[in-house]
Each structure stands twice: as C-alpha cells, then as structure tokens.
Write a protein that holds these residues in place. Structure first.
Motif, PDB file in Angstrom:
ATOM      1  N   LEU A 277       0.818  -1.214   0.000  1.00 23.58           N
ATOM      2  CA  LEU A 277       0.000   0.000   0.000  1.00 23.58           C
ATOM      3  C   LEU A 277       0.851   1.263   0.000  1.00 23.58           C
ATOM      4  N   HIS A 278       0.274   2.318  -0.517  1.00 22.66           N
ATOM      5  CA  HIS A 278       0.859   3.650  -0.437  1.00 22.66           C
ATOM      6  C   HIS A 278      -0.268   4.539   0.072  1.00 22.66           C
ATOM      7  N   LEU A 279      -0.168   4.963   1.326  1.00 21.10           N
ATOM      8  CA  LEU A 279      -1.272   5.747   1.905  1.00 21.10           C
ATOM      9  C   LEU A 279      -1.084   7.229   1.611  1.00 21.10           C
ATOM     10  N   THR A 280      -2.144   7.873   1.159  1.00 22.45           N
ATOM     11  CA  THR A 280      -2.092   9.329   1.054  1.00 22.45           C
ATOM     12  C   THR A 280      -3.265   9.905   1.840  1.00 22.45           C
TER      13      THR A 280
ATOM     14  N   PRO B 106       1.587  11.400  -5.000  1.00 19.67           N
ATOM     15  CA  PRO B 106       0.268  10.951  -4.533  1.00 19.67           C
ATOM     16  C   PRO B 106      -0.822  11.105  -5.592  1.00 19.67           C
ATOM     17  N   SER B 107      -0.869  12.266  -6.263  1.00 24.41           N
ATOM     18  CA  SER B 107      -1.970  12.486  -7.212  1.00 24.41           C
ATOM     19  C   SER B 107      -1.837  11.647  -8.476  1.00 24.41           C
ATOM     20  N   GLU B 108      -0.603  11.159  -8.747  1.00 26.35           N
ATOM     21  CA  GLU B 108      -0.406  10.346  -9.963  1.00 26.35           C
ATOM     22  C   GLU B 108      -0.717   8.865  -9.742  1.00 26.35           C
ATOM     23  N   LEU B 109      -0.835   8.460  -8.466  1.00 25.98           N
ATOM     24  CA  LEU B 109      -1.041   7.027  -8.203  1.00 25.98           C
ATOM     25  C   LEU B 109      -2.399   6.578  -8.726  1.00 25.98           C
ATOM     26  N   SER B 110      -2.436   5.403  -9.314  1.00 22.31           N
ATOM     27  CA  SER B 110      -3.694   4.889  -9.862  1.00 22.31           C
ATOM     28  C   SER B 110      -4.682   4.610  -8.740  1.00 22.31           C
ATOM     29  N   ARG B 111      -5.970   4.829  -9.029  1.00 24.58           N
ATOM     30  CA  ARG B 111      -7.027   4.519  -8.058  1.00 24.58           C
ATOM     31  C   ARG B 111      -7.605   3.137  -8.336  1.00 24.58           C
TER      32      ARG B 111
ATOM     33  N   SER C  91     -16.051  22.712  10.793  1.00 23.87           N
ATOM     34  CA  SER C  91     -15.758  21.296  11.011  1.00 23.87           C
ATOM     35  C   SER C  91     -14.745  20.834   9.955  1.00 23.87           C
ATOM     36  N   SER C  92     -14.257  19.623  10.122  1.00 21.70           N
ATOM     37  CA  SER C  92     -13.287  19.089   9.148  1.00 21.70           C
ATOM     38  C   SER C  92     -13.218  17.580   9.296  1.00 21.70           C
ATOM     39  N   TRP C  93     -12.636  16.915   8.304  1.00 23.03           N
ATOM     40  CA  TRP C  93     -12.320  15.495   8.462  1.00 23.03           C
ATOM     41  C   TRP C  93     -11.115  15.161   7.602  1.00 23.03           C
ATOM     42  N   SER C  94     -10.512  14.054   7.938  1.00 18.95           N
ATOM     43  CA  SER C  94      -9.290  13.654   7.257  1.00 18.95           C
ATOM     44  C   SER C  94      -9.339  12.147   7.031  1.00 18.95           C
ATOM     45  N   GLY C  95      -8.991  11.696   5.833  1.00 16.50           N
ATOM     46  CA  GLY C  95      -9.058  10.255   5.539  1.00 16.50           C
ATOM     47  C   GLY C  95      -7.809   9.782   4.821  1.00 16.50           C
ATOM     48  N   LEU C  96      -7.625   8.465   4.814  1.00 18.19           N
ATOM     49  CA  LEU C  96      -6.444   7.875   4.160  1.00 18.19           C
ATOM     50  C   LEU C  96      -6.852   7.055   2.952  1.00 18.19           C
ATOM     51  N   ARG C  97      -6.235   7.345   1.812  1.00 19.85           N
ATOM     52  CA  ARG C  97      -6.520   6.556   0.603  1.00 19.85           C
ATOM     53  C   ARG C  97      -5.642   5.310   0.604  1.00 19.85           C
ATOM     54  N   PRO C  98      -6.247   4.135   0.562  1.00 22.06           N
ATOM     55  CA  PRO C  98      -5.426   2.915   0.541  1.00 22.06           C
ATOM     56  C   PRO C  98      -5.019   2.566  -0.894  1.00 22.06           C
ATOM     57  N   LEU C  99      -4.044   3.299  -1.434  1.00 20.17           N
ATOM     58  CA  LEU C  99      -3.664   3.107  -2.843  1.00 20.17           C
ATOM     59  C   LEU C  99      -2.531   2.097  -2.974  1.00 20.17           C
TER      60      LEU C  99
ATOM     61  N   THR D  25      -1.549  14.084   0.242  1.00 15.03           N
ATOM     62  CA  THR D  25      -0.143  14.082   0.667  1.00 15.03           C
ATOM     63  C   THR D  25       0.243  12.698   1.201  1.00 15.03           C
ATOM     64  N   ASN D  26       1.520  12.348   1.034  1.00 14.41           N
ATOM     65  CA  ASN D  26       1.985  11.051   1.546  1.00 14.41           C
ATOM     66  C   ASN D  26       1.757  10.985   3.050  1.00 14.41           C
TER      67      ASN D  26
END
Ligand SMILES: Cc1cc2nc3c(=O)[nH]c(=O)nc-3n(C[C@H](O)[C@H](O)[C@H](O)COP(=O)(O)OP(=O)(O)OC[C@H]3O[C@@H](n4cnc5c(N)ncnc54)[C@H](O)[C@@H]3O)c2cc1C
Length: 557
Positions: free
Chosen positions: A254-257, A356-361, A340-348, A301-302
C-alpha cells in the motif's frame, strides 16, 4: 435476531451474531466493514454464501466516512489515460443511482477554465465529451461548454481576471457513511452476519492454510474463534497490517495518502453550485454546497502516521483556505470560519516514482500462499464491481474444492437499504406524501422530511411513525424526532457509541457541528439507559466523542 430474510443490525444482537459466526464454518469471512467489505458481504450473502463480517471500529469509521462523498464518473482518470476505469465507474454510478436513489444525487459541477489551468478549452470540451460517452452519461446530463460570461453568471464569486470560460457536467453526490451502512444492512438482510467493534486479532492456520480468525469484541472484551473456508482482507488502509500478520507482505504494497476536507457556513462561501477548480500548484479541488454549509477538499499528501483518526494539520487547513481565496477572492476565508473538518487515508497501491496524485485509483486482488485474499486500492464509486471480482474469485475456488456451481453476481439488481424506488420520480412522490402525512410531527418543515428521506429512504416512515407516537405521549417535537431516529439506529443500524449516531449515521458532526454539542447529552442519556452502560462506559464514550468534537476544529502541527 433474524428477519424472514436475514439479520437485523440491532445493537442488542451483536453478541448473538458473533456467537452465531462461531457455529460451524462460514463460507467466507470478511475483515473490514468499510464500503469494500460491506459490498463483498452483500454480494456473497446474496449469492447464498454463509457470510460473516467483522469490523474493529464502527462500520465506515475508516476511510469510508472520510471521502469527498462523490460517486465519480472519473473525469480525472481520463487525464491519466485510465479509460477502462472511467467506463467502469460511469456504469457503476448509473447502477447505484438506480438501486439507491435516496443516497445518490446528481450534482451539477462547474469546471471553470482559467489561464494556465489543468484543462484548456478544447481539451476540456473533448475530455468532457469522451467522459460523457465512456461513462454512459444520460443525454440530458451531458456536458455543456460555457462562455466566460455564462460562467460568471452561474458563479459570480469566481475569480474573473484569469477566467476564460467553463464546462458544466454532472457528478453524483452521496453520503459515504450512509452508503456503507445501507450496503451493510442489505448484506445483513440477505443473511450476512455483520458485527462492528469486533477486531480480527490473529489468524488461525491448518497445514499453513488460513482457516480462521480470533476476534475480540471491543465492547465486552470477549474472544471468539471464527472459522471460514475463505477469508477476505478488506481492511482498507490496514490491509498491509493483516498481510504482515499473514507473513505475506511482499511484492505490491500500500501507499497511503491523506486527504483533508474543511466545512464552512454556506454564507461564508455562498456558492450557487458545486465547483471543481484549479489551484496554483497544479492540483484541483472541489467546493460543494450541502445542508447550509460548503465543504472544500481535498489535499493529497503522503502519509505515514497512525491509521486511526489521521489529523488535519494547520498546513492542510491553510492550503485549502488559500486555495479557496485564490479562486474566490471575495470570500476572504480564514481559519476561524472553519466549522468542522475530516481527514481520511486513501489505501492506494504503491508505484515507484509516482506522486500521490499520480497514483492509480485502480483496485487489485492479491492471494497469499496461505489462501488469504486481499483487496486493495479502488474507490467508493466502484465498490459493487470490486466486490463482484472478489466474490467471483472466492466462488471459483470454492467451486473447484466442492465440485459445486455457485450463482453469479446479482447485486446490479439489488436495491440498497431503504432504496426500493422504481425511479427518482417515485422518490419525489414519496417525499411529498410524507410531507403531507406527517405535517404535525414535522411542523410542516420540508427540510425534516427531506433529510430523513435522504438518509433512510423508505425507512423514513418507520422513524416518522415512531416520532408521532412519542409526540402523542407528550414529548416535544424536536426530541421525539431525535429519539425516533436514534431508536431506529439502535434497532436497525448497530449504533453502539454516541459518535456512531452523531458522526456517521446522521453526519451531524461534519455538517451541523453546533447541534452535536446540544444534542449529545440527550443521546448519551437515552443510550445509557437503553444499553445498560456502566458509569465507566458512559464516561469513556463521552470522552471519545468530546475528543472528535474538538479535533474537528483544532488543527495540529
Ligand atoms: C480524502 C479522500 C477522498 C475520497 N473521495 C472519494 C470520492 O469522492 N469518491 C470515491 O469514489 N472515492 C473516494 N475516495 C476513496 C474511497 O473513500 C475509498 O477507496 C474507500 O472508502 C475505501 O474503503 P475500504 O472499505 O476499502 O476502506 P475503509 O473504509 O478504511 O474500511 C476498512 C475497515 O477495516 C477495518 N479494519 C482494519 N483492521 C481490522 C481488523 N483487524 N479487524 C476488523 N476490522 C478491521 C477498519 O476499521 C476500517 O473500517 C476518497 C478517499 C479519501 C481518503
């Protein structure tokens, strides 16, 4: 515990459902109750497989309540040349709109064209044209190119000195946490045994093949041993943790962003519609009006910190505010505007040398030598198809082992949760009927009916009926509506902590944070009595919610 069709996600049935999972051997056990796991459980159970699912937090508490909340047609993938992905998510979007019209809403998206921006006029026009065709966009929803003046007319707040025109296309807005719970409810109604706050802590092996999992109930502390013919790791950002436990973390990983969103009152960024706009560093950001607020995101972001509750930093918040002020200069947003706000991790999936933005989804399935099946990557938008691929792989293997043919995937025709409407028109008719029938308990406020229908679809009736009864017993209207919704959450949606209700079932912490402060004591008191909490439990849950409530507006380093 069971309905004629399967299980109910009743909070009081948690232990009994866990116990049921220990009897005999499941066909498939899914680890992870985000959208990916929920989709797999729904697909497997609807094909008749004996299915279990364990989630260590609340359903959707990982990434699946922390996204941009869009069912994309995948415009940005076009730029990366991922045509098949665009085609697939476009098709999936249409299926989801048909099966869950109450939680998936077409949303007009304005793409301003600016000097030096990501998309030029011709490229945008061609890009959106290709996108419409690939994604199978309905004729009346196809893109429209706009002149500079038309663009300003649609969104006067846009920065005008660099504006050259615009494109208008359709995205679909959703509520990710509700999509997850509706999918989970559908899985349960098809017979899947799904439990939240149940953590898979250890794999069990026989002759080096994984055959079971030790699970700890994080509410009672009890331990369960669950055996299954196939075990699926759908743990999102945690999938590599389970692969380490399985000693199979090699090859792809995985590469988390991290992605952050901010919410401001709509009057501080009074957009007339959603906008997908360029920012100076070459990225693009969404600003989406919803429920009297506008939310803005996202960063990319990484990330290497703790996986539970990734924090929004001051740098993240400043980046988004600066980006908004760049494109909407008259807004003059500042950090104090953030409600308010929230933050999540993309499991790429990691790819050497990519940002990060170039990684395939794209999603991928890995099978380890022990037989553990892992699904990684992917998007909320494509969850049904991802689930189909996983369950196809599972049934293929089971069929070879058992010399038996399993039925194919049927979820394209399966209505989700309260989504049993034949068309969006029928949904609108349903809203109208409810407004008339429940005028008294809603005091004629359209917004109350709309909000319940958007969350629960057909099941809004059960909540309004209960609220009417409570009101007849002399309860104030507001409290009767709140408690009826909470009671539904306890009976049908496995609400265990106050935060499950105030954050994920209702979305209040994100889109009406001040209300959380006011309603929390009432919710807490009702749940304490209904679920027989000890004082210690009540205090612990209070502290947990308080910490999330504060984190939504306090940004770290
Ligand atoms: C900022 C951001 C914006 C996004 N925007 C969009 C969007 O607009 N549209 C879109 O389609 N996609 C979007 N995505 C992507 C999408 O949100 C994710 O792909 C999706 O939610 C991942 O779901 P999941 O079920 O795989 O992971 P998760 O939702 O994280 O679920 C995994 C679950 O596994 C559980 N778990 C972990 N370990 C264990 C264990 N040992 N035992 C039991 N349970 C365990 C976790 O608690 C977690 O709940 C976005 C993602 C991010 C971060």
């Amino acid at each position: 515990m069971t309905t004629p069709f399967g299980y109910k996600l009743n909070t009081k049935h948690r232990e009994a459902i866990l116990q049921r999972m220990t009897v005999g051997k499941l066909d498939i056990l899914v680890i992870g109750g985000g959208i990916t796991g929920a989709g797999i459980a729904m697909d497997a159970a609807s094909r008749g497989l004996n299915t279990g699912l364990v989630e260590k937090q609340d359903f959707g508490a990982g990434t699946s309540s922390r996204s941009t909340k869009l069912i994309h047609g995948g415009l940005r993938y076009l730029k990366q040349g991922e045509f098949n992905l665009v085609r697939e998510v476009g098709r999936e979007r249409a299926i989801l709109y048909r099966n869950a019209p109450h939680i998936v809403h077409p949303e007009r998206m304005l793409l301003p064209l600016v000097k030096g921006g990501t998309y030029g006029k011709l490229a945008t026009s061609i890009g959106l044209w290709v996108y419409d065709r690939l994604a199978g966009v309905a004729k009346d929803e196809r893109r429209r190119m706009l002149t500079r003046e038309e663009t300003i007319g649609l969104e006067p707040l846009l920065r005008q000195d660099i504006l050259s025109g615009g494109g208008l296309y359709i995205e679909y807005r959703t509520d990710d946490a509700r999509l997850t719970i509706e999918t989970m409810k559908t899985a349960a109604s098809c017979g899947a045994k799904c439990v939240n706050y149940a953590e898979a802590v250890q794999f069990i092996y026989e002759k080096e093949k994984v055959t079971g999992v030790r699970v700890i109930d994080r509410i009672t502390g009890k331990e369960y041993t669950i055996y299954a013919s196939k075990i699926v790791n759908a743990a999102g950002p945690w999938v590599d943790r389970l692969r380490i436990e399985d000693k199979s973390l090699y090859g792809k990983r995985l590469h988390l962003t991290k992605g952050v969103h901010l919410v401001v009152p709509h009057k501080r960024l009074p957009l007339k519609q959603s906008v997908y706009f360029d920012v100076p560093d070459g990225r693009m950001i969404f600003a989406i009006p919803r429920d009297g607020r506008t939310y803005i995101g996202t960063t990319d972001t990484n990330y290497e910190g703790p996986l539970e509750r990734p924090q929004v930093t001051m740098e993240d918040a400043t980046y988004l505010i600066t980006s908004v002020n760049y494109m909407f200069p008259s807004a003059k947003l500042n950090i104090e505007d953030v409600e308010s706000s929230w933050s999540g991790l993309r499991p790429l999936i990691h790819e050497d040398g990519k940002t990060p933005s170039e990684l395939s989804r794209r999603d991928e399935i890995f099978q380890s030598p022990s037989g553990l099946i892992t699904i990684a990557g992917g998007k909320l938008s494509g969850f049904r198809k991802m689930a189909q691929r996983v369950v196809d792989a599972v049934t293929e293997r089971l069929a070879a082992e058992r010399h038996y043919r399993f039925t194919g995937c049927m979820t394209d025709a399966l209505k989700l949760g309260g989504g049993n409407f034949s068309s969006p028109g029928e949904l609108e008719l349903f809203r109208m009927e409810l407004r008339l029938k429940y005028r008294e308990v809603t005091e004629g406020k359209e917004q109350i009916v709309n909000s319940l229908v958007d969350k629960y679809g057909m099941d809004a009736v059960a909540i309004l009926e209960d609220a009417s009864r409570l009101k007849q017993d002399g309860m104030a209207v507001e409290i009767s509506l709140l408690l009826a919704e909470l009671r539904y959450g306890l009976e049908e949606e496995m609400v265990v902590h106050p935060g499950d209700f105030l954050i994920r079932r209702t979305g209040l912490l994100y889109f009406n944070r001040p209300e959380v402060g006011r309603l929390h004591p009432i919710v807490k008191k009702y749940m304490k009595d209904a679920l027989n909490w000890t004082e210690e439990q009540a205090l612990q849950y209070h502290r947990e919610l308080q910490s999330e409530y504060e984190a939504a507006v306090h940004f770290g380093d």
